[in-house]
Design a protein around this motif. Structure first.
Motif, PDB file in Angstrom:
ATOM      1  N   CYS A  35       4.700   5.611   5.390  1.00  0.00           N
ATOM      2  CA  CYS A  35       5.861   6.285   4.822  1.00  0.00           C
ATOM      3  C   CYS A  35       6.128   7.554   5.614  1.00  0.00           C
ATOM      4  O   CYS A  35       5.206   8.159   6.161  1.00  0.00           O
ATOM      5  N   ASP A  36       7.393   7.963   5.687  1.00  0.00           N
ATOM      6  CA  ASP A  36       7.749   9.193   6.374  1.00  0.00           C
ATOM      7  C   ASP A  36       7.764  10.397   5.437  1.00  0.00           C
ATOM      8  O   ASP A  36       8.050  11.515   5.877  1.00  0.00           O
ATOM      9  N   LEU A  37       7.456  10.185   4.161  1.00  0.00           N
ATOM     10  CA  LEU A  37       7.311  11.278   3.201  1.00  0.00           C
ATOM     11  C   LEU A  37       5.878  11.272   2.669  1.00  0.00           C
ATOM     12  O   LEU A  37       5.146  10.302   2.849  1.00  0.00           O
ATOM     13  N   ARG A  38       5.508  12.343   1.997  1.00  0.00           N
ATOM     14  CA  ARG A  38       4.181  12.445   1.384  1.00  0.00           C
ATOM     15  C   ARG A  38       4.345  12.934  -0.053  1.00  0.00           C
ATOM     16  O   ARG A  38       3.952  14.052  -0.397  1.00  0.00           O
ATOM     17  N   CYS A  39       4.946  12.095  -0.887  1.00  0.00           N
ATOM     18  CA  CYS A  39       5.185  12.490  -2.272  1.00  0.00           C
ATOM     19  C   CYS A  39       3.856  12.774  -2.961  1.00  0.00           C
ATOM     20  O   CYS A  39       2.899  12.005  -2.833  1.00  0.00           O
ATOM     21  N   SER A  40       3.809  13.848  -3.699  1.00  0.00           N
ATOM     22  CA  SER A  40       2.552  14.377  -4.230  1.00  0.00           C
ATOM     23  C   SER A  40       1.831  13.418  -5.154  1.00  0.00           C
ATOM     24  O   SER A  40       0.607  13.458  -5.271  1.00  0.00           O
ATOM     25  N   TYR A  41       2.550  12.502  -5.830  1.00  0.00           N
ATOM     26  CA  TYR A  41       1.934  11.574  -6.769  1.00  0.00           C
ATOM     27  C   TYR A  41       1.585  10.239  -6.117  1.00  0.00           C
ATOM     28  O   TYR A  41       1.047   9.350  -6.771  1.00  0.00           O
ATOM     29  N   CYS A  42       1.903  10.091  -4.823  1.00  0.00           N
ATOM     30  CA  CYS A  42       1.759   8.791  -4.164  1.00  0.00           C
ATOM     31  C   CYS A  42       0.768   8.812  -3.019  1.00  0.00           C
ATOM     32  O   CYS A  42      -0.123   7.968  -2.945  1.00  0.00           O
ATOM     33  N   MET A  43       0.910   9.772  -2.106  1.00  0.00           N
ATOM     34  CA  MET A  43       0.094   9.793  -0.901  1.00  0.00           C
ATOM     35  C   MET A  43      -0.225  11.246  -0.542  1.00  0.00           C
ATOM     36  O   MET A  43       0.689  12.074  -0.472  1.00  0.00           O
ATOM     37  N   PRO A  44      -1.475  11.572  -0.323  1.00  0.00           N
ATOM     38  CA  PRO A  44      -1.830  12.970  -0.050  1.00  0.00           C
ATOM     39  C   PRO A  44      -1.393  13.423   1.339  1.00  0.00           C
ATOM     40  O   PRO A  44      -1.247  12.617   2.258  1.00  0.00           O
ATOM     41  N   GLN A  45      -1.171  14.733   1.473  1.00  0.00           N
ATOM     42  CA  GLN A  45      -0.882  15.306   2.780  1.00  0.00           C
ATOM     43  C   GLN A  45      -2.037  14.991   3.747  1.00  0.00           C
ATOM     44  O   GLN A  45      -3.203  15.058   3.381  1.00  0.00           O
ATOM     45  N   GLY A  46      -1.692  14.634   4.969  1.00  0.00           N
ATOM     46  CA  GLY A  46      -2.708  14.380   5.977  1.00  0.00           C
ATOM     47  C   GLY A  46      -3.359  13.012   5.901  1.00  0.00           C
ATOM     48  O   GLY A  46      -4.265  12.715   6.683  1.00  0.00           O
ATOM     49  N   PHE A  47      -2.912  12.154   4.982  1.00  0.00           N
ATOM     50  CA  PHE A  47      -3.512  10.827   4.847  1.00  0.00           C
ATOM     51  C   PHE A  47      -3.305  10.006   6.119  1.00  0.00           C
ATOM     52  O   PHE A  47      -2.204   9.952   6.666  1.00  0.00           O
ATOM     53  N   ARG A  48      -4.370   9.377   6.595  1.00  0.00           N
ATOM     54  CA  ARG A  48      -4.289   8.557   7.800  1.00  0.00           C
ATOM     55  C   ARG A  48      -4.937   7.177   7.611  1.00  0.00           C
ATOM     56  O   ARG A  48      -5.113   6.445   8.586  1.00  0.00           O
ATOM     57  N   GLY A  49      -5.283   6.833   6.404  1.00  0.00           N
ATOM     58  CA  GLY A  49      -5.998   5.588   6.171  1.00  0.00           C
ATOM     59  C   GLY A  49      -5.107   4.375   6.036  1.00  0.00           C
ATOM     60  O   GLY A  49      -5.278   3.568   5.111  1.00  0.00           O
ATOM     61  N   PHE A  50      -4.161   4.211   6.940  1.00  0.00           N
ATOM     62  CA  PHE A  50      -3.222   3.102   6.864  1.00  0.00           C
ATOM     63  C   PHE A  50      -3.855   1.800   7.365  1.00  0.00           C
ATOM     64  O   PHE A  50      -4.775   1.812   8.183  1.00  0.00           O
ATOM     65  N   GLU A  51      -3.329   0.698   6.876  1.00  0.00           N
ATOM     66  CA  GLU A  51      -3.794  -0.613   7.319  1.00  0.00           C
ATOM     67  C   GLU A  51      -3.416  -0.823   8.783  1.00  0.00           C
ATOM     68  O   GLU A  51      -2.331  -0.432   9.228  1.00  0.00           O
ATOM     69  N   GLU A  52      -4.309  -1.447   9.535  1.00  0.00           N
ATOM     70  CA  GLU A  52      -4.024  -1.744  10.939  1.00  0.00           C
ATOM     71  C   GLU A  52      -2.908  -2.792  11.026  1.00  0.00           C
ATOM     72  O   GLU A  52      -2.908  -3.773  10.270  1.00  0.00           O
ATOM     73  N   PRO A  53      -1.945  -2.607  11.939  1.00  0.00           N
ATOM     74  CA  PRO A  53      -0.810  -3.545  12.029  1.00  0.00           C
ATOM     75  C   PRO A  53      -1.215  -5.005  12.190  1.00  0.00           C
ATOM     76  O   PRO A  53      -0.509  -5.901  11.703  1.00  0.00           O
ATOM     77  N   GLU A  54      -2.347  -5.264  12.860  1.00  0.00           N
ATOM     78  CA  GLU A  54      -2.748  -6.668  13.012  1.00  0.00           C
ATOM     79  C   GLU A  54      -3.140  -7.300  11.676  1.00  0.00           C
ATOM     80  O   GLU A  54      -3.222  -8.532  11.572  1.00  0.00           O
ATOM     81  N   ASN A  55      -3.388  -6.466  10.675  1.00  0.00           N
ATOM     82  CA  ASN A  55      -3.716  -6.986   9.353  1.00  0.00           C
ATOM     83  C   ASN A  55      -2.495  -7.093   8.441  1.00  0.00           C
ATOM     84  O   ASN A  55      -2.608  -7.563   7.308  1.00  0.00           O
ATOM     85  N   TRP A  56      -1.348  -6.630   8.923  1.00  0.00           N
ATOM     86  CA  TRP A  56      -0.119  -6.811   8.144  1.00  0.00           C
ATOM     87  C   TRP A  56       0.237  -8.300   8.116  1.00  0.00           C
ATOM     88  O   TRP A  56       0.067  -9.011   9.115  1.00  0.00           O
ATOM     89  N   LEU A  57       0.747  -8.755   7.007  1.00  0.00           N
ATOM     90  CA  LEU A  57       1.303 -10.103   7.006  1.00  0.00           C
ATOM     91  C   LEU A  57       2.510 -10.153   7.921  1.00  0.00           C
ATOM     92  O   LEU A  57       3.372  -9.272   7.893  1.00  0.00           O
ATOM     93  N   ARG A  58       2.579 -11.194   8.754  1.00  0.00           N
ATOM     94  CA  ARG A  58       3.756 -11.403   9.573  1.00  0.00           C
ATOM     95  C   ARG A  58       4.905 -11.867   8.683  1.00  0.00           C
ATOM     96  O   ARG A  58       4.709 -12.321   7.556  1.00  0.00           O
ATOM     97  N   PHE A  59       6.122 -11.798   9.217  1.00  0.00           N
ATOM     98  CA  PHE A  59       7.274 -12.214   8.425  1.00  0.00           C
ATOM     99  C   PHE A  59       7.177 -13.674   8.017  1.00  0.00           C
ATOM    100  O   PHE A  59       7.532 -14.040   6.888  1.00  0.00           O
ATOM    101  N   ASP A  60       6.695 -14.545   8.922  1.00  0.00           N
ATOM    102  CA  ASP A  60       6.601 -15.959   8.562  1.00  0.00           C
ATOM    103  C   ASP A  60       5.567 -16.165   7.450  1.00  0.00           C
ATOM    104  O   ASP A  60       5.728 -17.051   6.596  1.00  0.00           O
ATOM    105  N   GLU A  61       4.518 -15.327   7.435  1.00  0.00           N
ATOM    106  CA  GLU A  61       3.508 -15.432   6.376  1.00  0.00           C
ATOM    107  C   GLU A  61       4.072 -14.940   5.046  1.00  0.00           C
ATOM    108  O   GLU A  61       3.825 -15.551   3.987  1.00  0.00           O
ATOM    109  N   ILE A  62       4.829 -13.851   5.093  1.00  0.00           N
ATOM    110  CA  ILE A  62       5.467 -13.364   3.864  1.00  0.00           C
ATOM    111  C   ILE A  62       6.415 -14.418   3.315  1.00  0.00           C
ATOM    112  O   ILE A  62       6.446 -14.694   2.110  1.00  0.00           O
ATOM    113  N   GLU A  63       7.181 -15.036   4.204  1.00  0.00           N
ATOM    114  CA  GLU A  63       8.120 -16.071   3.762  1.00  0.00           C
ATOM    115  C   GLU A  63       7.391 -17.242   3.121  1.00  0.00           C
ATOM    116  O   GLU A  63       7.879 -17.814   2.127  1.00  0.00           O
ATOM    117  N   ARG A  64       6.249 -17.605   3.654  1.00  0.00           N
ATOM    118  CA  ARG A  64       5.474 -18.709   3.048  1.00  0.00           C
ATOM    119  C   ARG A  64       5.044 -18.354   1.631  1.00  0.00           C
ATOM    120  O   ARG A  64       5.127 -19.190   0.719  1.00  0.00           O
TER     121      ARG A  64
END
Length: 338
Positions: A35-64
């Protein structure tokens, strides 16, 4: 095994019914946890623990996954994040989802900072309606909540959404005591003037950020607004979600209230969440989950995918435990998918 792009499918199987008799016909799909924002109730300032892109579902997988849910009676798909408009080529995914005739409603949750770039393409691709997170109209307060001076881009996004043809446009305001509760009346008037639907939401104690939010019971606020604007209850649903709506007598203005804490709606919960990494979460306030990505990448058949989803739905709990175990859930809202 490479999964081929989906073709239009009309096959229908038995509907998804959980063990408490609730029909699951609403799937929320996170396309990114960033996210490009850091809303106080959702994600803390400085958070970097995002999922690695290779672990994102691809569009074809989401469609399935969406296709499997659609065959089992799911009619509503909401694209969420993080901020979904940070996912490249999102209109292409919308087009793929829209091919499935069983899906009658495709919606999008966004903070609107990027909406001015993509509103027309998303509308043409098949998004029916949008929800915009907007907790304040005051620039200083927005900076405090979101960590960003995003007022101008959000306002531009809202106008682009109107011009593109999205209807309704719902504004979601998480009400926090001592933070933005003084702006509720101003926000209501703004929405009424612009033709938006305002939805007031109680903060939920999800993750350390949510647990530190200034929770506020919005029941008394609802009564004040109902009296001030002479509102009457809306009998019909407006989107299939948990909000309870009130409308002006001329039908021109609508307010919604989402009260997961003071007046929960678990008995009628009809939704599950698909995280960007392919994990199905059955409840925001419980730990039950089911991982679909390993199965998808192992090449399971459509029938096996449906069976896996039915197994997952059996894990759906009767209700959340926010009121009794407010510190139980330690993941952030952005990791679950809104």
């Amino acid at each position: 095994m490479k999964i081929q792009p989906l073709q239009r499918q009309d096959t229908v199987t038995a509907p998804l019914i959980d063990r408490f008799g609730r029909r699951v016909d609403y799937l929320r799909v996170s396309v990114t946890d960033k996210c490009d924002l850091r809303c106080s109730y959702c994600m803390p300032q400085g958070f970097r623990g995002f999922e690695e892109p290779e672990n994102w579902l691809r569009f074809d997988e989401i469609e399935r996954v969406v296709a499997a849910f659609a065959r089992m009676g799911t009619r509503r798909i909401r694209l969420t994040g993080g901020e979904p408009l940070l996912r490249r080529d999102l209109p292409r995914l919308v087009e793929g989802i829209a091919r499935h005739t069983q899906v009658t409603d495709i919606s999008l949750s966004t903070n609107a900072t990027q909406l001015f770039k993509y509103a027309d393409d998303l509308y043409l691709a098949g998004v029916n309606r949008i929800n915009v997170s907007l907790d304040s109209l005051d620039k200083a307060c927005m900076l405090k909540i979101t960590g960003s001076d995003s007022y101008a881009s959000i306002m531009a996004g809202l106008q682009a959404g109107k011009q593109a043809g999205f209807k309704p446009i719902k504004l979601n305001m998480v009400v926090m005591r001592g933070v933005n509760d003084h702006e509720i009346l101003r926000m209501a008037k703004f929405c009424f003037e612009q033709g938006f639907i305002l939805r007031l939401i109680e903060a939920m104690p999800i993750g350390h950020t949510g647990q530190n939010s200034a929770y506020m019971d919005i029941g008394p606020i609802r009564q004040q607004l109902v009296d001030q604007f002479d509102l009457v209850p809306v009998a019909s649903e407006l989107g299939g979600g948990p909000a309870r709506y009130w409308m002006s007598r001329d039908g021109a203005s609508t307010l919604g209230f989402i009260t997961p804490m003071s007046q929960h709606f678990c008995a009628s919960c009809n939704r599950v969440r698909l995280a960007v990494d392919g994990t199905l979460y059955m409840c925001l306030g419980q730990d039950e989950k089911f991982e679909l990505r390993p199965l998808l990448r192992a090449g399971i058949s459509d029938n096996e995918l449906e069976a896996a989803i039915r197994t997952a739905i059996e894990l759906k709990p009767e209700r959340h435990e926010f009121n009794t175990q407010s510190t139980k859930i330690i993941r952030f809202m952005s990791q679950t998918g809104g």
